[in-house]
Design an enzyme around this catalytic site. Structure first.
Site, short mmCIF file in Angstrom:
data_model
loop_
_atom_site.label_atom_id
_atom_site.label_comp_id
_atom_site.label_asym_id
_atom_site.label_seq_id
_atom_site.Cartn_x
_atom_site.Cartn_y
_atom_site.Cartn_z
N LEU A 196 -25.56 58.54 15.37
CA LEU A 196 -24.67 57.44 15.03
C LEU A 196 -25.33 56.62 13.93
CD1 LEU A 196 -23.38 55.85 18.38
CD2 LEU A 196 -22.14 57.36 16.84
N ASP A 197 -24.52 56.05 13.06
CA ASP A 197 -25.06 55.11 12.07
C ASP A 197 -25.82 54.00 12.78
OD1 ASP A 197 -23.87 56.50 10.02
OD2 ASP A 197 -22.18 55.13 9.79
N ARG A 198 -26.82 53.47 12.10
CA ARG A 198 -27.62 52.38 12.67
C ARG A 198 -26.75 51.19 13.04
NH1 ARG A 198 -30.53 47.76 11.00
NH2 ARG A 198 -29.53 47.89 8.96
N LEU A 199 -25.71 50.92 12.27
CA LEU A 199 -24.88 49.74 12.52
C LEU A 199 -23.83 49.97 13.60
CD1 LEU A 199 -24.31 48.44 8.88
CD2 LEU A 199 -26.11 47.83 10.51
N THR A 200 -23.61 51.21 14.00
CA THR A 200 -22.61 51.54 15.01
C THR A 200 -23.26 51.59 16.39
OG1 THR A 200 -21.38 52.85 13.40
CG2 THR A 200 -20.87 53.22 15.71
#
Length: 299
Positions: free
Chosen positions: A127-131
């Site tokens: 997953l993206d770091r921000l998600t």
């Protein structure tokens, strides 16, 4: 964390291992010399490699890189499920899935390896770091491929939730299809003409008088930033997105305000090893929906 592996190619540069590593790596020569002196650069047998070892194509060396200073991500990482094969974690916003760039210790993989005592744990997807939300890890390296194949072949049903503006003129539910490209070195992905390679089902779950809505997003493909690109293209960009529709100024390290309001809510698949039907759900909430004033506050 896993050591860095460097395999010497068929042709240089350099006539010794030291010369090759100096030309190939970004570390300064003084740092590499200190690592050689300390015996931290080793060969396949685990023994230190002398710096004047002659260059030999195919020779492989290993070493652990220096850990950068990282602001701790002050949010818990929850384990949703664990057995002899799998670990399913519920990742918070701002925590990277695996080491990359300046994020090494402050990653879900590093935390789980340490807290669970599983040094060979690996991620089956990212997953993206921000998600925030669910990430699947495999306990045994030899089983990782079976689970990665599920994601590659789109045999994992994934559901996301997002908070974004409400547009009463937007006809939902709908399936968005487009062609998305992401170029190396460019922060954002973009839609271009051509055969679609990205598909997202967008559904409206709820909306309120303050102009916000909660959406269910079901990706049929897995292009980089796909959900964020499609929501922005519909005119309802996800709250807290620093890239879409416009790239905003980077925030200082350690600034954990206003997380991207995107959550990997559900994972479902047939276990390739046991044939068991697996279904997992994140217990996290999207702050802008539950408490917009808190999420939007300056402090």
């Amino acid at each position: 964390m896993d050591p860095v592996r460097v395999r010497l190619p068929a042709a240089g540069p350099g006539t010794t291992v030291r010369e090759h590593l100096i030309s190939r790596l970004s570390a300064p020569p003084t740092q590499l010399d200190a690592m050689f002196t300390a015996g931290e650069i080793v060969g396949a047998d685990g023994r230190p490699v002398p710096p004047d070892t002659p260059y030999a194509p195919g020779l492989t060396v290993w070493f652990h890189r220096d850990m950068p200073e990282e602001p701790p991500v002050p949010f818990p990482l929850h384990v949703v499920y664990q057995d002899d094969h799998l670990v399913v974690a519920d990742k918070p916003h701002f925590l990277a899935t695996t080491p990359r760039g300046s994020h090494v210790r402050q990653t879900a993989l590093a935390r789980l390896r340490h807290t669970l005592g599983l040094p060979h744990l690996t991620a089956a997807h990212r997953l993206d770091r921000l998600t925030a939300g669910l990430v699947l890890f495999t306990v045994r390296p030899e089983e990782r491929g079976a689970y990665q194949t599920l994601f590659r072949d789109r045999r994992v049903h994934k559901e996301y939730e997002a908070v974004a503006p409400y547009d009463p003129a937007l006809d939902l539910p709908r399936t968005v299809r487009s062609r998305i490209v992401k170029e190396r070195g460019v922060l954002t992905a973009r839609e271009v003409d051509g055969e679609p390679n990205a598909e997202t089902r967008v559904e409206l779950l709820a909306h309120r008088e303050d102009g916000l809505a909660r959406y269910r997003l079901v990706p049929g493909t897995g292009q980089t930033h796909q959900l964020r690109v499609h929501m922005s293209a519909l005119g309802v960009p996800i709250l807290g997105d620093p890239l879409y529709p416009e790239v905003t100024a980077p925030v200082p390290a350690g600034d954990f305000r206003r997380p991207l309001q995107l959550l990997a809510r559900g994972l479902a698949f047939t276990d390739p090893l046991t044939g068991t039907e697996r279904r997992f759900t994140s217990g996290r909430a999207l702050e802008a929906w539950d408490s917009y004033g808190t999420w939007a506050a300056d402090q």
